[in-house]
Scaffold this motif. Structure first.
Motif, PDB file in Angstrom:
ATOM      1  N   MET A 181     -22.636 -28.559  -6.891  1.00 37.50           N
ATOM      2  CA  MET A 181     -22.806 -28.975  -8.444  1.00 37.50           C
ATOM      3  C   MET A 181     -22.142 -30.259  -8.857  1.00 37.50           C
ATOM      4  O   MET A 181     -22.761 -30.463  -9.876  1.00 37.50           O
ATOM      5  CB  MET A 181     -22.425 -27.481  -9.031  1.00 37.50           C
ATOM      6  N   GLY A 182     -21.162 -30.609  -8.251  1.00 31.71           N
ATOM      7  CA  GLY A 182     -20.502 -31.897  -8.683  1.00 31.71           C
ATOM      8  C   GLY A 182     -19.983 -31.726  -9.975  1.00 31.71           C
ATOM      9  O   GLY A 182     -19.257 -30.568 -10.301  1.00 31.71           O
ATOM     10  N   SER A 183     -20.175 -32.794 -10.745  1.00 30.45           N
ATOM     11  CA  SER A 183     -19.586 -32.683 -12.140  1.00 30.45           C
ATOM     12  C   SER A 183     -20.205 -31.698 -13.189  1.00 30.45           C
ATOM     13  O   SER A 183     -19.626 -31.136 -14.185  1.00 30.45           O
ATOM     14  CB  SER A 183     -19.691 -33.947 -12.845  1.00 30.45           C
ATOM     15  N   ARG A 184     -21.089 -31.036 -12.483  1.00 31.12           N
ATOM     16  CA  ARG A 184     -21.964 -29.959 -13.574  1.00 31.12           C
ATOM     17  C   ARG A 184     -21.137 -28.728 -13.459  1.00 31.12           C
ATOM     18  O   ARG A 184     -21.232 -27.823 -14.320  1.00 31.12           O
ATOM     19  CB  ARG A 184     -23.151 -29.506 -13.046  1.00 31.12           C
ATOM     20  N   TYR A 185     -20.095 -28.505 -12.677  1.00 25.31           N
ATOM     21  CA  TYR A 185     -19.303 -27.305 -12.636  1.00 25.31           C
ATOM     22  C   TYR A 185     -18.348 -27.346 -13.790  1.00 25.31           C
ATOM     23  O   TYR A 185     -17.551 -28.071 -13.915  1.00 25.31           O
ATOM     24  CB  TYR A 185     -18.447 -27.206 -11.288  1.00 25.31           C
ATOM     25  N   ASP A 186     -18.449 -25.960 -14.336  1.00 21.00           N
ATOM     26  CA  ASP A 186     -17.479 -25.939 -15.821  1.00 21.00           C
ATOM     27  C   ASP A 186     -16.604 -24.707 -15.384  1.00 21.00           C
ATOM     28  O   ASP A 186     -16.048 -24.232 -16.389  1.00 21.00           O
ATOM     29  CB  ASP A 186     -18.369 -25.404 -16.846  1.00 21.00           C
ATOM     30  N   GLY A 187     -16.352 -24.454 -14.160  1.00 22.90           N
ATOM     31  CA  GLY A 187     -15.338 -23.313 -14.147  1.00 22.90           C
ATOM     32  C   GLY A 187     -16.010 -21.845 -13.908  1.00 22.90           C
ATOM     33  O   GLY A 187     -15.204 -20.923 -13.072  1.00 22.90           O
ATOM     34  N   ASN A 188     -17.172 -22.079 -13.967  1.00 24.31           N
ATOM     35  CA  ASN A 188     -17.910 -20.614 -13.558  1.00 24.31           C
ATOM     36  C   ASN A 188     -19.117 -20.654 -12.795  1.00 24.31           C
ATOM     37  O   ASN A 188     -19.901 -21.981 -12.776  1.00 24.31           O
ATOM     38  CB  ASN A 188     -18.537 -20.013 -15.015  1.00 24.31           C
ATOM     39  N   ILE A 189     -19.316 -19.707 -12.059  1.00 26.64           N
ATOM     40  CA  ILE A 189     -20.624 -19.682 -10.838  1.00 26.64           C
ATOM     41  C   ILE A 189     -21.599 -18.743 -11.678  1.00 26.64           C
ATOM     42  O   ILE A 189     -21.050 -17.634 -11.582  1.00 26.64           O
ATOM     43  CB  ILE A 189     -20.123 -19.463  -9.675  1.00 26.64           C
ATOM     44  N   ARG A 190     -22.699 -18.864 -12.001  1.00 30.53           N
ATOM     45  CA  ARG A 190     -23.575 -18.119 -12.489  1.00 30.53           C
ATOM     46  C   ARG A 190     -24.753 -17.845 -11.470  1.00 30.53           C
ATOM     47  O   ARG A 190     -24.823 -18.447 -10.563  1.00 30.53           O
ATOM     48  CB  ARG A 190     -24.478 -18.732 -13.752  1.00 30.53           C
ATOM     49  N   ARG A 191     -25.482 -16.712 -11.761  1.00 26.61           N
ATOM     50  CA  ARG A 191     -26.512 -16.320 -10.912  1.00 26.61           C
ATOM     51  C   ARG A 191     -27.338 -17.663 -10.464  1.00 26.61           C
ATOM     52  O   ARG A 191     -27.976 -17.638  -9.309  1.00 26.61           O
ATOM     53  CB  ARG A 191     -27.080 -15.294 -11.473  1.00 26.61           C
ATOM     54  N   ALA A 192     -27.792 -18.358 -11.499  1.00 27.21           N
ATOM     55  CA  ALA A 192     -28.559 -19.348 -11.392  1.00 27.21           C
ATOM     56  C   ALA A 192     -27.929 -20.473 -10.344  1.00 27.21           C
ATOM     57  O   ALA A 192     -28.726 -21.239  -9.519  1.00 27.21           O
ATOM     58  CB  ALA A 192     -29.040 -20.138 -12.678  1.00 27.21           C
ATOM     59  N   ASP A 193     -26.676 -20.515 -10.494  1.00 30.39           N
ATOM     60  CA  ASP A 193     -26.140 -21.499  -9.585  1.00 30.39           C
ATOM     61  C   ASP A 193     -26.128 -21.079  -8.088  1.00 30.39           C
ATOM     62  O   ASP A 193     -26.473 -21.731  -6.951  1.00 30.39           O
ATOM     63  CB  ASP A 193     -24.606 -21.766  -9.964  1.00 30.39           C
ATOM     64  N   ILE A 194     -26.167 -19.731  -7.843  1.00 32.72           N
ATOM     65  CA  ILE A 194     -26.106 -19.106  -6.582  1.00 32.72           C
ATOM     66  C   ILE A 194     -27.598 -19.450  -5.941  1.00 32.72           C
ATOM     67  O   ILE A 194     -27.818 -19.343  -4.693  1.00 32.72           O
ATOM     68  CB  ILE A 194     -25.840 -17.775  -6.500  1.00 32.72           C
ATOM     69  N   ASP A 195     -28.570 -19.165  -6.892  1.00 30.08           N
ATOM     70  CA  ASP A 195     -29.931 -19.147  -6.540  1.00 30.08           C
ATOM     71  C   ASP A 195     -30.538 -20.838  -6.140  1.00 30.08           C
ATOM     72  O   ASP A 195     -31.671 -21.150  -5.817  1.00 30.08           O
ATOM     73  CB  ASP A 195     -30.692 -18.573  -7.428  1.00 30.08           C
ATOM     74  N   GLU A 196     -29.644 -21.577  -6.844  1.00 26.07           N
ATOM     75  CA  GLU A 196     -30.296 -23.177  -6.907  1.00 26.07           C
ATOM     76  C   GLU A 196     -29.986 -23.686  -5.346  1.00 26.07           C
ATOM     77  O   GLU A 196     -28.969 -23.692  -4.786  1.00 26.07           O
ATOM     78  CB  GLU A 196     -29.275 -24.039  -7.839  1.00 26.07           C
ATOM     79  N   THR A 197     -30.763 -24.349  -4.802  1.00 26.12           N
ATOM     80  CA  THR A 197     -30.695 -24.762  -3.442  1.00 26.12           C
ATOM     81  C   THR A 197     -30.362 -26.546  -3.712  1.00 26.12           C
ATOM     82  O   THR A 197     -31.005 -27.163  -4.148  1.00 26.12           O
ATOM     83  CB  THR A 197     -32.247 -24.769  -2.765  1.00 26.12           C
ATOM     84  N   THR A 198     -29.127 -26.661  -3.106  1.00 25.90           N
ATOM     85  CA  THR A 198     -28.476 -27.713  -3.160  1.00 25.90           C
ATOM     86  C   THR A 198     -28.211 -28.122  -1.626  1.00 25.90           C
ATOM     87  O   THR A 198     -28.101 -27.261  -0.655  1.00 25.90           O
ATOM     88  CB  THR A 198     -27.265 -28.064  -3.904  1.00 25.90           C
ATOM     89  N   SER A 199     -27.745 -29.441  -1.292  1.00 28.21           N
ATOM     90  CA  SER A 199     -27.438 -29.671  -0.027  1.00 28.21           C
ATOM     91  C   SER A 199     -26.229 -29.066   0.540  1.00 28.21           C
ATOM     92  O   SER A 199     -26.016 -28.816   1.689  1.00 28.21           O
ATOM     93  CB  SER A 199     -27.142 -31.211  -0.013  1.00 28.21           C
TER      94      SER A 199
END
Length: 273
Positions: A181-199
């Protein structure tokens, strides 16, 4: 020592010591290469050669002559987080350098220390590990470093991921989501973050992420290459320190509920602000 010292001058320095301005450089286990770069930028006692205001991953790797240690998949990546990323290659510890030392000297020194630690551990690794290269082991060590700060747990965490690989399971480790997530991380992991495909999101990709995600200690490198003798496939925080390791999903789910119960109790005991 002064240049071309006499024997008397050598003895004087050895007996009395010489006042030398030293600069402290503290590299904390589990922090990232970017944290280290910023640390050096902010250190007024370190002369800046590499870490200029416009430096990026590629210019840093080229300036340190370290492009050759990176696999082609990293140097050719279109992902700006992955491309020429030297993550993992600097040994965390507390160092002292003479005032005026350059960032080139510091980074090169820390790289050599990490290379030596990785090479030694790789040459003495346990048999039947899933890692084809030392670099893959470095990636795993960086994940273990982020997963636990308890020294005795590192080989167990290593065993969990080793066992998952053998069963064809994904790693599914939260620190990889955060790094991707890089600089987008704000201290929380949401379901959308778990479902997002990143490298880096190991909930969505098979195998290891493309680069390390932190600066691992030699202890985490050793744990990677010498996992505990354990059948564990899961682990979760206890809420009271450390983690609970389990070898089946039912027990893991119970451990998760125990953790949530502990956290609810802690929250209920916290006085309102």
């Amino acid at each position: 020592l002064p240049e071309n010292p006499t024997m008397a001058e050598v003895l004087h320095v050895l007996e009395q010591g010489a006042k030398v301005a030293m600069v402290k450089v503290q590299v904390i286990e589990g922090k990232t290469a970017n944290d280290l770069y910023q640390n050096l930028r902010d250190n007024s006692g370190i002369k800046k050669e590499v870490l200029t205001a416009d430096a990026d991953n590629q210019s840093i790797a080229e300036a340190l002559d370290l492009v050759g240690i990176l696999p082609d998949s990293v140097t050719s990546s279109d992902d700006p987080i992955v491309s020429y990323n030297l993550e993992g290659w600097f040994t965390p510890d507390t160092y002292y350098y003479g005032e005026g030392a350059t960032d080139t000297q510091v980074l090169t020194d820390l790289y050599k220390r990490q290379q030596q630690a990785l090479t030694k551990a790789w040459e003495n690794r346990a048999p039947d590990l899933p890692y084809e290269t030392p670099y893959q082991a470095l990636i795993m060590a960086s994940i273990i470093e982020k997963e636990t700060s308890v020294a005795d747990e590192r080989p167990l965490v290593s065993a969990v991921f080793n066992n998952r690989f053998k069963k064809g399971m994904r790693m599914q480790t939260d620190p990889t989501i955060i790094y991707g997530m890089g600089s987008r991380y704000d201290g929380n992991i949401r379901r959308a973050d778990i479902d997002e495909t990143t490298s880096y999101n190991t909930y969505q990709i098979d195998g290891l992420p493309p680069t390390p995600i932190s600066l691992p200690s030699p202890a985490s490198i050793e744990a990677t290459l010498h996992p505990a003798d354990s059948e564990a496939l899961y682990f979760v925080a206890t809420g009271t320190g450390g983690h609970k390791f389990t070898d089946n999903l039912a027990d893991h789910n119970r451990a998760v509920q125990e953790y949530l119960k502990v956290m609810r109790e802690k929250k209920s005991q916290t006085p309102p602000e």
